[in-house]
Design an enzyme around this catalytic site. Structure first.
Site: not given
Ligand code: AMP
Length: 398
Positions: A285, A332, A180, A241, A91, A7, A384, A334-335
């Site tokens: 976060r 976001i 995506h 964005r 990718r 990628n 991905e 997932e977490n």
């Molecule tokens: P991505 O672009 O898919 O890597 O997502 C990034 C976003 O996921 C960021 O805004 C992070 O704050 C959020 N994120 C990643 N890990 C966590 C976590 N453990 N708790 C809360 N938000 C998270």
């Protein structure tokens, strides 16, 4: 078959070596700051610690050379020679209307990707550099291009056309493309497996919520609408964005602030979204923590984000005349328990109730809704790279 997934960004290169039979990741890593001072490679063999080395990388050729050296390194490598890389999957961000699926790369494909560069001037040229370097260093190895846009090529005209003169579409290729796609495709197939159903039997809404976010309506395995548009700037507001805005704002803002169009676009891409609203951070976060500590603007940013995601879910329920399952994915999705709970607040009309215990879990494949919810809501971690490896294997074996 061992598949190297690449990628390539303008100054970075992420990679994974995947053994297709077991779908194990043999090694992964990233080259950062390519062409910039302080470049480094982070390499992690399976089951071992990350190894991080600062090494000058003037260009992507050097970066790919370092990746190949790391993979074959006598001490920390995971293969003995380059002959053990059987295929490479790249990718590619934009395939325009030329690519409805992944393809094996040849000269014609390269020309077509080049022709799409005007649609994705920041991404496609970088993807092409990765492709050309790999072709030079590993001639004869089958290579596939896997496009972010391809999955959405099934959208009907009514979903992808804008209300502009028709020639904007036919002459200038202005339409919704969506992005995506690899993630939406992977997640919508995986949720069908989890539910013991076929993708053709499900109406699914996938919420890919990360630094970039998009929502996708997948009707019986096919993308029928998605929130990102001509570019990844559209849809829900994101880290930096702006998402959907009234296009007349551009001219008004330009005049009001004495900016030119490039400066306005810079604001829309890099200074807006939750970062712009909160004035604090693009990272969810930080926003969740700040909101919990009473920061009003962070709370507003989170509320706006959840509201916009929920509105897209609602519009896709209407577009598909129903929904069988809703899925959250990406960083976001997932977490972030705060955002998931915030979106759930709006889903009562679908008979959806949040399982508070499940919502404390992170990065797991899990059902977020209670057992008595009418519409199930799940978390499916996206993958991905695995999807790119699968597509590459399917093409290489043909
Ligand atoms: P991505 O672009 O898919 O890597 O997502 C990034 C976003 O996921 C960021 O805004 C992070 O704050 C959020 N994120 C990643 N890990 C966590 C976590 N453990 N708790 C809360 N938000 C998270």
């Amino acid at each position: 078959m061992n598949v190297l997934v690449i990628n390539c960004g303008s100054s970075s290169l992420k990679f994974q070596l995947i053994r297709s039979e077991t779908e194990d990741v043999l090694a992964k890593g990233v080259c950062e700051r390519i062409g910039i001072e302080g470049s480094r490679i982070v390499y992690q063999p399976e089951g071992a610690e990350k190894i991080s080395k600062e090494i000058p990388m003037n260009d992507h050729t050097k970066a790919v050379e370092l990746v190949l050296e790391s993979l074959t390194d006598p001490e920390n490598g995971v293969i003995e020679s380059l002959a053990q890389i059987h295929a490479i999957g790249h990718r590619v961000v934009h395939g325009g209307e030329d690519f409805e699926s992944s393809v094996l790369i040849d000269d014609d494909v390269i020309r077509a990707i080049e022709a799409c560069s005007e649609l994705a001037p920041l991404h496609n040229p970088a993807n092409l550099i990765g492709i050309n370097v790999c072709r030079k260093l590993m001639p004869g190895v089958p290579m596939a291009a896997v496009f972010d846009t391809a999955f959405h090529q099934t959208m009907p005209k009514k979903a992808f056309l804008y209300g502009l003169p028709y020639e904007a579409y036919t002459k200038d290729r202005i339409r919704r493309y969506g992005f995506h796609g690899t993630s939406h495709s992977y997640v919508s197939r995986r949720i069908a497996e989890v539910l013991g159903k076929k993708p053709e039997d499900l109406k699914t809404i996938v919420c890919h919520l990360g630094n970039g976010s998009s929502v996708c309506a997948v009707d019986r395995g096919r993308s029928v609408d998605t929130s990102m548009g001509f570019t990844p700037l559209a849809g829900v507001l994101m880290g930096t964005r702006c998402g959907d805005i009234d296009p007349a704002i551009l001219e008004y803002y330009e005049k009001k602030e004495g900016m030119d169009i490039h400066q306005v676009m810079d604001v829309l891409n890099k200074q807006s979204g939750v970062a712009g609203l909160s004035g604090l951070s693009s990272d969810f976060r930080d926003l969740s923590d700040a909101a919990a500590a009473g920061d009003e603007r962070s709370q507003t940013a989170l509320d706006t984000f959840c509201y916009q995601v929920a509105k897209y879910i609602g519009s896709y329920v209407a577009a598909m005349n129903g929904v069988d399952v809703i899925v959250f994915t990406a960083g976001i999705g997932e977490n972030n328990a705060v955002v998931r709970k915030g979106v759930f607040k709006y889903l009562g009309y679908l008979g959806v109730k949040l399982d508070e215990e499940a919502n404390t879990r992170r990065g797991e494949e899990i059902r977020l809704s209670t057992a008595d919810s009418t519409t199930p809501v799940y978390v499916i971690p996206t993958n991905e790279e695995l999807m790119i490896a699968r597509e590459t294997v399917a093409l290489a074996e043909k």
